[in-house]
Structures are given as C-alpha cells and as structure tokens.
Design a protein around this motif. Structure first.
Motif, short mmCIF file in Angstrom:
data_model
loop_
_atom_site.label_atom_id
_atom_site.label_comp_id
_atom_site.label_asym_id
_atom_site.label_seq_id
_atom_site.Cartn_x
_atom_site.Cartn_y
_atom_site.Cartn_z
N GLY A 192 0.81 -1.22 0.00
CA GLY A 192 0.00 0.00 0.00
C GLY A 192 0.84 1.26 0.00
N VAL A 193 2.12 1.14 0.34
CA VAL A 193 3.03 2.29 0.32
C VAL A 193 3.96 2.21 -0.89
N SER A 194 4.42 1.00 -1.17
CA SER A 194 5.29 0.78 -2.33
C SER A 194 4.73 -0.40 -3.12
N ARG A 195 4.96 -0.42 -4.42
CA ARG A 195 4.42 -1.46 -5.29
C ARG A 195 5.46 -2.52 -5.61
N PHE A 196 5.00 -3.78 -5.64
CA PHE A 196 5.89 -4.85 -6.05
C PHE A 196 6.16 -4.76 -7.55
N GLU A 197 7.35 -5.19 -7.93
CA GLU A 197 7.71 -5.26 -9.34
C GLU A 197 8.39 -6.59 -9.59
N PRO A 198 8.39 -7.09 -10.83
CA PRO A 198 8.97 -8.41 -11.10
C PRO A 198 10.49 -8.38 -11.04
N VAL A 199 11.06 -9.47 -10.54
CA VAL A 199 12.50 -9.56 -10.44
C VAL A 199 13.15 -9.48 -11.83
N GLU A 200 12.44 -9.94 -12.85
CA GLU A 200 12.99 -9.90 -14.20
C GLU A 200 13.30 -8.47 -14.64
N GLY A 201 12.49 -7.51 -14.20
CA GLY A 201 12.73 -6.12 -14.55
C GLY A 201 14.00 -5.58 -13.91
N VAL A 202 14.26 -6.03 -12.68
CA VAL A 202 15.49 -5.60 -12.00
C VAL A 202 16.71 -6.18 -12.72
N VAL A 203 16.63 -7.46 -13.07
CA VAL A 203 17.74 -8.10 -13.78
C VAL A 203 17.96 -7.41 -15.12
N ALA A 204 16.88 -7.08 -15.82
CA ALA A 204 17.01 -6.40 -17.11
C ALA A 204 17.69 -5.05 -16.96
N ALA A 205 17.38 -4.32 -15.88
CA ALA A 205 18.01 -3.02 -15.65
C ALA A 205 19.51 -3.18 -15.37
N ILE A 206 19.86 -4.21 -14.63
CA ILE A 206 21.27 -4.47 -14.36
C ILE A 206 22.01 -4.81 -15.66
N LEU A 207 21.39 -5.63 -16.49
CA LEU A 207 22.02 -5.99 -17.76
C LEU A 207 22.14 -4.79 -18.69
N HIS A 208 21.15 -3.89 -18.63
CA HIS A 208 21.26 -2.66 -19.43
C HIS A 208 22.47 -1.85 -18.99
N ALA A 209 22.64 -1.72 -17.67
CA ALA A 209 23.79 -0.98 -17.16
C ALA A 209 25.10 -1.65 -17.55
N ALA A 210 25.07 -2.97 -17.65
CA ALA A 210 26.30 -3.72 -17.98
C ALA A 210 26.66 -3.63 -19.45
N THR A 211 25.66 -3.46 -20.33
CA THR A 211 25.91 -3.59 -21.77
C THR A 211 25.75 -2.29 -22.55
N ALA A 212 25.25 -1.22 -21.91
CA ALA A 212 25.11 0.05 -22.62
C ALA A 212 26.47 0.50 -23.13
N ARG A 213 26.46 1.26 -24.23
CA ARG A 213 27.74 1.70 -24.83
C ARG A 213 28.58 2.46 -23.82
N ARG A 214 27.93 3.33 -23.05
CA ARG A 214 28.59 4.01 -21.94
C ARG A 214 27.84 3.68 -20.67
N ALA A 215 28.56 3.47 -19.58
CA ALA A 215 27.92 3.09 -18.33
C ALA A 215 26.95 4.19 -17.88
N PRO A 216 25.65 3.89 -17.77
CA PRO A 216 24.70 4.91 -17.31
C PRO A 216 24.91 5.21 -15.83
N ARG A 217 24.62 6.44 -15.46
CA ARG A 217 24.82 6.86 -14.06
C ARG A 217 23.79 6.23 -13.14
N ASP A 218 22.51 6.44 -13.45
CA ASP A 218 21.41 5.96 -12.62
C ASP A 218 20.40 5.24 -13.51
N VAL A 219 19.92 4.08 -13.05
CA VAL A 219 19.02 3.27 -13.85
C VAL A 219 17.80 2.89 -13.01
N ALA A 220 16.61 3.37 -13.40
CA ALA A 220 15.37 2.93 -12.78
C ALA A 220 14.95 1.60 -13.39
#
Length: 274
Positions: A192-220
């Motif tokens: 009721g205060v914060s919403r659950f999100e799928p773990v797959e989305g977190v993993v995808a964000a980590i992989l985006h940070a790992a593979t982007a051409r330049r390392a992004p500063r902050d990734v939601a």
C-alpha cells in the motif's frame, strides 16, 4: 545480450532472489560468472564462493580467488543486501548496524578489492541500491540511509575511477523476496506504500547498465520508478506530501495497529486528529 558473451562477472549475494536470477541470465548470455555469498555452493549453475562480506579480512582473498577463477574481471555487481524495520525515532540497534554493514560497507570493501582487476580490464561496477535511496519511507530508516549512502559512495567512486571503470547504480522498488520478511513480521509491511515489481525487470536493468555503450549513471527499473525518482529529486516537498498522505491513510485504516515499532507514529496521528 551478445555483449555479455565471454565477459567475466562477479556477483555478490549470489544465493539471494536477485542473485540467482542474475547468475542464470548472465550464464545463459555466455558470460563467465562467479558468485560470492555467505552460503557457498551453486546458484543457477554458477559456482558461489563462501564469504562473509561484513568481515574485512575475508573479502580481499575471496575476491582474489574469484578473479583468479575467472581469469580477470570485467563486471562486478554489488547485489548483496539486507533489510528490516528500523524507525528513525529510536536509537540504532543491531538491525541498523547490520544493514549499514551489508548494504554499504560490504559493497565498499568488495569494490575496493576488485578495482585493480576492473581497472585492468576497463570494466564496470554496478550497485543495486533502492528507490528508497531517493524516496525514503518511515519505519525503514536504516535501509533508506544505507542505500542513500551507497549511492553517495558510487558517486564519489565515479569521480575517482570513472575514466577507467564505469560506475552505475540501479534503483529497484519492492520485489517479493525474503528481504521483507522481518519487516512484515513486525507488522510494518510496505504493502500500500510501495508497489511490487517483477525480479525480471530488475535483472534487465542491471544488464542494461552492464551492456550500454557508456555506463549509465542511474538506472530505474520501471517507468513508475523513473517518475518517482524524478519527483523525489526535482519536487521533494511534493514527494514528501504524497508519502505522508499514504502513510496517514494506512494509520487511519488501522494497518499499523499491531506494530509496536509504529507506536510513536500512531500516537502522533491520533494527537493530530484529536
């Protein structure tokens, strides 16, 4: 995902919810992966070396062993973390100390131990923080403080090593995992205060940070997460009002009536509405 093929990756907290999913995805993408965790063994087919990351003497040799096993290091994912209830109005206790040790200092010492190998490979380090680093919630002060401090560490590290090592921070919200068990047991569930999100989305964000051409500063990790982070940074008073309104609604509904640690908030809520 092809950019991960052959990459040498070290994942902390490898036996946890994020860690197991991350190890499996990295392995399937062709990366060479080793995990660190208090519980040694195998996580999703990935070898996990036993290490108490809160022990300053144990971390350097464990990281060195992992780097030797991998033959170098291209990516470090600081994923290990713990949670638990910790109202800001109460003095810090063992719960607070442990969250600071695991969420901040363990990542700091692991990164320090891994930096020579990362610099040699012009690699990257990713910190798994939390939306609560920028949008703190009541009754969970230690978690928010430890994750905000982790972001501050990442920012300082970027200034020091950013010419040779990419530094990124990922900001998940809530994912169903045992990290929330102690909070729920204390009657302080964030439902009721914060919403659950799928773990797959977190993993995808980590992989985006790992593979982007330049390392992004902050990734939601979600569209809502990007909105919440922007709101917290650019309209903090509005963000505060939204959190207060949500918490007041939970108090009025009696959702925190069985939580001893919320007694102060309940009393002040009653006084404010007397």
């Amino acid at each position: 995902m092809t950019a991960l093929r052959g990459r040498r990756v070290l994942v902390t907290g490898a036996q946890g919810t994020f860690g197991r999913h991350l190890c499996a995805t990295l392995r399937d993408a062709g990366a060479s992966v080793v995990g660190l965790d208090r519980h040694p063994g195998i996580a999703a087919g990935v070898p996990v070396f036993g290490c108490d990351l809160t022990d300053p003497e144990a971390v350097p040799p464990a990281v060195a062993a992992a780097v030797a096993r991998l033959g170098g290091l291209d990516l470090l994912v600081n994923n290990a973390g713990v949670g638990g209830p910790a109202p800001a109005e109460l003095p810090p206790d063992e719960v607070v100390r442990r969250q600071l040790e695991v969420n901040l200092l363990a990542a700091w010492r692991t990164t320090a131990a891994a930096l020579p190998a990362l610099e040699a490979a012009r690699g990257r380090v990713i910190f798994v923080a939390s939306r609560m680093a920028v949008l703190p919630l009541p009754l969970a002060a230690a978690y928010g403080v430890s994750k905000r401090a982790l972001v501050a560490y990442a920012d300082a590290l970027r200034h020091e090593v950013g010419t040779h090592v990419g530094v990124s921070v990922v900001y998940p919200s809530m994912v169903a995992s045992p990290i929330h068990d102690t909070t729920a047991e204390a009657g302080l569930s964030l439902r009721g205060v914060s919403r659950f999100e799928p773990v797959e989305g977190v993993v995808a964000a980590i992989l985006h940070a790992a593979t982007a051409r330049r390392a992004p500063r902050d990734v939601a990790t979600t569209r809502r997460g990007r909105l919440e982070m922007a709101l917290a940074r650019h309209a903090p008073r509005l963000a505060d009002r939204l959190v207060r309104r949500t918490v007041a609604a939970r108090l009025a509904a009696g959702d925190l009536d069985v939580a001893p640690l919320a007694a102060g908030m309940r009393r002040r809520h009653r006084d404010g509405h007397a």
